[in-house]
Design an enzyme around this catalytic site. Structure first.
Site, mmCIF file in Angstrom:
data_model
loop_
_atom_site.group_PDB
_atom_site.id
_atom_site.type_symbol
_atom_site.label_atom_id
_atom_site.label_comp_id
_atom_site.label_asym_id
_atom_site.label_seq_id
_atom_site.Cartn_x
_atom_site.Cartn_y
_atom_site.Cartn_z
ATOM 1 N N HIS A 59 36.520 -50.428 50.281
ATOM 2 C CA HIS A 59 37.912 -50.061 50.008
ATOM 3 C C HIS A 59 38.768 -50.332 51.249
ATOM 4 O O HIS A 59 38.278 -50.838 52.266
ATOM 5 C CB HIS A 59 38.024 -48.616 49.526
ATOM 6 C CG HIS A 59 37.424 -47.589 50.449
ATOM 7 N ND1 HIS A 59 37.849 -47.396 51.738
ATOM 8 C CD2 HIS A 59 36.409 -46.688 50.249
ATOM 9 C CE1 HIS A 59 37.153 -46.420 52.302
ATOM 10 N NE2 HIS A 59 36.264 -45.980 51.427
ATOM 11 N N CYS B 7 20.246 -36.868 54.656
ATOM 12 C CA CYS B 7 21.474 -37.141 53.902
ATOM 13 C C CYS B 7 21.545 -38.633 53.631
ATOM 14 O O CYS B 7 21.591 -39.444 54.566
ATOM 15 C CB CYS B 7 22.715 -36.702 54.683
ATOM 16 S SG CYS B 7 24.236 -37.295 53.886
ATOM 17 N N LYS C 189 34.856 -42.433 45.871
ATOM 18 C CA LYS C 189 34.654 -42.772 44.469
ATOM 19 C C LYS C 189 34.761 -41.515 43.613
ATOM 20 O O LYS C 189 35.389 -41.508 42.560
ATOM 21 C CB LYS C 189 33.260 -43.376 44.331
ATOM 22 C CG LYS C 189 33.078 -44.244 43.131
ATOM 23 C CD LYS C 189 31.702 -44.876 43.228
ATOM 24 C CE LYS C 189 31.293 -45.517 41.941
ATOM 25 N NZ LYS C 189 29.943 -46.083 42.031
ATOM 26 N N CYS D 299 24.785 -40.414 55.039
ATOM 27 C CA CYS D 299 24.716 -40.794 56.461
ATOM 28 C C CYS D 299 23.514 -41.690 56.731
ATOM 29 O O CYS D 299 23.439 -42.307 57.788
ATOM 30 C CB CYS D 299 24.560 -39.570 57.356
ATOM 31 S SG CYS D 299 25.893 -38.383 57.276
ATOM 32 N N HIS E 62 29.361 -35.640 53.828
ATOM 33 C CA HIS E 62 29.142 -36.003 52.424
ATOM 34 C C HIS E 62 28.800 -34.769 51.590
ATOM 35 O O HIS E 62 27.688 -34.663 51.063
ATOM 36 C CB HIS E 62 28.002 -37.035 52.309
ATOM 37 C CG HIS E 62 28.245 -38.274 53.112
ATOM 38 N ND1 HIS E 62 27.702 -38.482 54.351
ATOM 39 C CD2 HIS E 62 28.989 -39.368 52.828
ATOM 40 C CE1 HIS E 62 28.108 -39.651 54.817
ATOM 41 N NE2 HIS E 62 28.890 -40.215 53.922
ATOM 42 N N LYS F 81 40.360 -37.719 51.595
ATOM 43 C CA LYS F 81 39.346 -38.697 51.926
ATOM 44 C C LYS F 81 39.311 -39.746 50.805
ATOM 45 O O LYS F 81 39.496 -39.386 49.639
ATOM 46 C CB LYS F 81 38.004 -37.954 52.010
ATOM 47 C CG LYS F 81 36.873 -38.804 52.495
ATOM 48 C CD LYS F 81 35.584 -38.017 52.594
ATOM 49 C CE LYS F 81 34.477 -39.019 52.878
ATOM 50 N NZ LYS F 81 33.157 -38.542 52.757
ATOM 51 N N CYS G 111 25.831 -31.692 53.660
ATOM 52 C CA CYS G 111 26.263 -32.467 54.822
ATOM 53 C C CYS G 111 27.773 -32.289 54.994
ATOM 54 O O CYS G 111 28.512 -32.290 54.011
ATOM 55 C CB CYS G 111 25.919 -33.938 54.581
ATOM 56 S SG CYS G 111 26.686 -35.063 55.745
ATOM 57 N N HIS H 233 37.456 -49.357 54.838
ATOM 58 C CA HIS H 233 36.524 -50.287 55.493
ATOM 59 C C HIS H 233 37.272 -51.523 55.998
ATOM 60 O O HIS H 233 36.951 -52.084 57.045
ATOM 61 C CB HIS H 233 35.447 -50.780 54.525
ATOM 62 C CG HIS H 233 34.680 -49.695 53.834
ATOM 63 N ND1 HIS H 233 34.936 -49.316 52.543
ATOM 64 C CD2 HIS H 233 33.653 -48.915 54.264
ATOM 65 C CE1 HIS H 233 34.104 -48.348 52.203
ATOM 66 N NE2 HIS H 233 33.321 -48.082 53.222
HETATM 67 N N1 MSP Z 1 26.392 -49.474 57.199
HETATM 68 C C1 MSP Z 1 26.915 -48.566 58.157
HETATM 69 C C2 MSP Z 1 27.307 -49.292 59.442
HETATM 70 C C3 MSP Z 1 26.208 -50.053 60.086
HETATM 71 S S1 MSP Z 1 26.776 -50.901 61.474
HETATM 72 C C4 MSP Z 1 25.401 -51.464 62.220
HETATM 73 C C5 MSP Z 1 28.144 -47.867 57.582
HETATM 74 N N2 MSP Z 1 28.709 -48.457 56.540
HETATM 75 S S2 MSP Z 1 29.999 -47.896 55.768
HETATM 76 O O1 MSP Z 1 30.215 -48.819 54.692
HETATM 77 O O2 MSP Z 1 29.832 -46.531 55.425
HETATM 78 O O3 MSP Z 1 31.198 -47.957 56.779
HETATM 79 C C6 MSP Z 1 31.552 -49.173 57.416
HETATM 80 C C7 MSP Z 1 32.694 -48.955 58.389
HETATM 81 O O4 MSP Z 1 33.861 -48.574 57.652
HETATM 82 C C8 MSP Z 1 32.424 -47.849 59.402
HETATM 83 O O5 MSP Z 1 32.860 -48.207 60.690
HETATM 84 C C9 MSP Z 1 33.238 -46.689 58.874
HETATM 85 O O6 MSP Z 1 33.665 -45.799 59.870
HETATM 86 C C10 MSP Z 1 34.430 -47.445 58.285
HETATM 87 N N3 MSP Z 1 35.144 -46.654 57.289
HETATM 88 C C11 MSP Z 1 34.677 -46.146 56.118
HETATM 89 N N4 MSP Z 1 35.667 -45.435 55.513
HETATM 90 C C12 MSP Z 1 36.778 -45.487 56.273
HETATM 91 C C13 MSP Z 1 38.094 -44.987 56.160
HETATM 92 N N5 MSP Z 1 38.496 -44.253 55.140
HETATM 93 N N6 MSP Z 1 38.981 -45.323 57.139
HETATM 94 C C14 MSP Z 1 38.653 -46.113 58.203
HETATM 95 N N7 MSP Z 1 37.401 -46.586 58.350
HETATM 96 C C15 MSP Z 1 36.453 -46.242 57.439
HETATM 97 O O7 MSP Z 1 28.551 -46.859 58.135
#
Ligand code: MSP
Length: 474
Positions: A19, A129, A300, A132, A150, A297, A147, A22
């Site tokens: 989304h 979890c 989904k 995480c 989550h 937050k 958690c 990310h």
């Molecule tokens: N797969 C792990 C990262 C492994 S790196 C060796 C992971 N994936 S994630 O899909 O959950 O998140 C990917 C990145 O997106 C992370 O840096 C996370 O902090 C960032 N974000 C996820 N949701 C976010 C927001 N709502 N806002 C900003 N960044 C966000 O963690």
């Protein structure tokens, strides 16, 4: 000064399509990568992003879709790549942790750490979890046993035989590297936060899971029944690509961009792993905040997910990039709403940039003058870009928009439409055209398509009025 730079983002999980949260990180890192290419040259920069595909949550997501885990992760990875491509992200490699070279590299890395005596077998009985992808102690769960990050996920109880990494032995090493800034953390406050965490002490951490739980995982080189744990595996992605392309050497500055929820893995576990396997550490970890949708937050289960492609369809790629770079969670969490994007679009893009361009182009065309090209050189190391040393893309955009506002004032003050003498008109318009040509260059790392369009329009001796770059939205 280092000659090359490796820029990485976190690789996204594949349980679901990414989304806008990310996507923020990818745009931020992209802006820095584009800037560094302009400053150091194309060959000196390498930018990686990708997908993290061995998480346990993929199993359930695949089952729900009636797909095998491998088909599911492949599909989501392709979708994620489409999302990222829609944002014009100039990655050099989109790595998947299921890629053959990464699987091989991960296993070799594990083996190195094993040979150094840092990996041993033991039993793990406790909580896990899946959100995480981490083991949890009771103190890491709330009063309901959930958690903190989550709370909607059910915590699992595990009773497994795993391999452990001797993380606890790296406490002093990490303290030294972080306190001395050999491993820099940005923003500054993150350093104290990570050092405070270290004060609580580190516990050894499991680095494998039983294969029957993650069937498509990377088999541990020393045990057919075990696969490498998703975090140990995922962090190595940076090295897989960096080292193959000559970007994990002493000539390279290595910078990881990550969100605040995963800072610890990058600042505490990853450097310990690298030291254990005999590789150099990264130089910097930049930790950004979270985007919250109208205060909530993005998730989904709350049904408020917004995909990058939806935003691009509504506002255009550069509007999304501009908005997020200027108002995104660069240091703190940021609130985000469609209404706010629209306001910024109308105020700063349609009005601030688009309108100024139209005005100058129309005046330049009407004058019939020639505007020789070529005097506008950009000093990419100059004061305007100083904040990028701290990755403050927002501050540079603020300064560029101040230049645009000054230009607008210059037009209003001089009223070129009313100037009677040719000499004066030429002087005023030459200044205004030159300023816009500079702005077109300055915005290249931020909104590259727009930069290109302005350059096409203003990069000629004869300037003509063109289409509106950002038509107003009602
Ligand atoms: N797969 C792990 C990262 C492994 S790196 C060796 C992971 N994936 S994630 O899909 O959950 O998140 C990917 C990145 O997106 C992370 O840096 C996370 O902090 C960032 N974000 C996820 N949701 C976010 C927001 N709502 N806002 C900003 N960044 C966000 O963690």
């Amino acid at each position: 000064m280092k000659k090359k730079i490796l820029i990485t983002t976190a690789i996204d999980y594949t349980n679901d399509v990414i989304h806008v949260g990310h996507a923020y990180e990818k745009i931020l890192a992209d802006c820095i990568a584009r800037y560094e290419r302009l400053r150091l040259g194309k060959e000196a920069v390498y930018y990686t992003t990708g997908t993290d595909e061995h998480g346990t949550t993929n199993q359930k997501a695949a089952e729900e879709r009636g797909l095998s885990p491998m088909d599911h992760v492949t599909d989501i990875s392709q979708e994620n790549r489409k999302q990222i491509d829609a944002l014009n992200i100039s990655y050099d490699r989109f790595i998947r942790t299921t890629d053959a070279d990464h699987k091989k590299f991960s296993a070799e890395f594990f083996e190195k750490s094993l040979k150094n005596g840092d990996i041993y077998k033991d039993k793990y009985a406790g909580f896990y979890c899946e959100g995480c992808e981490a083991h949890k102690t009771l103190t890491e769960l709330n009063e309901y046993g959930q958690c903190f990050v989550h709370p909607t996920r059910k915590i699992q109880r595990l009773d497994e035989e795993n391999y452990f990494f001797k993380w606890s032995e790296y406490e002093d090493f990490l303290k030294e590297k972080i306190s001395s800034d050999e491993l820099r953390m940005r923003p500054q406050g993150k350093k104290a936060e990570m050092l405070a965490f270290l004060e609580h002490g580190l516990r050894d951490i499991t680095v494998t899971r039983p294969k029957y739980k993650v069937s498509w995982g990377i088999t541990a080189p020393n045990d057919e029944e075990q696969v490498i744990h998703v975090w140990f595996d995922a962090l190595i992605n940076y090295l897989t690509e960096g080292s193959q392309k000559g970007f994990w050497d002493e000539d390279t500055k290595i910078v990881h961009f990550v969100g605040k929820d995963i800072a610890r893995w990058h600042t505490l576990l990853w450097p310990a792993m690298l030291e254990s396997a005999g590789y150099r550490l990264p130089d910097e970890v930049y930790v950004h905040g979270f985007i919250n949708l109208e205060g909530q937050k993005i998730s989904k289960s709350l049904g408020n997910v917004i995909r990058p492609t939806d935003l691009v369809a509504q506002f255009g790629v550069d509007s999304v990039r501009y908005f997020l770079l200027k108002y995104g969670p660069i240091t703190e969490d940021s609130v985000f709403s469609l209404k706010q994007i629209k306001e910024v679009y109308n105020g700063e893009l349609a009005n601030g940039l688009g309108n100024t361009i139209s005005r100058v182009a129309a005046l330049a065309q009407k004058s019939g003058f020639d505007f020789p090209v070529g005097a506008e050189n950009v000093d990419w190391q100059g004061a305007l870009f100083e904040p990028l040393k701290e990755y403050r893309v927002d501050k540079v955009l603020q300064s560029i928009w101040i230049l645009l506002a000054d230009l607008d004032k210059h037009i209003n003050k001089n009223e070129p439409w009313a100037i009677k003498t040719e000499e004066k008109l030429r002087e005023v318009l030459t200044h205004e055209v030159s300023e816009l040509r500079k702005v077109a260059k300055y915005i290249k790392p931020f909104i590259p398509d727009t930069a290109q369009k302005i350059e096409q329009q203003f990069g000629k001796v004869k300037i003509t009025a063109g289409e509106m770059l950002f038509p107003r939205l009602d």
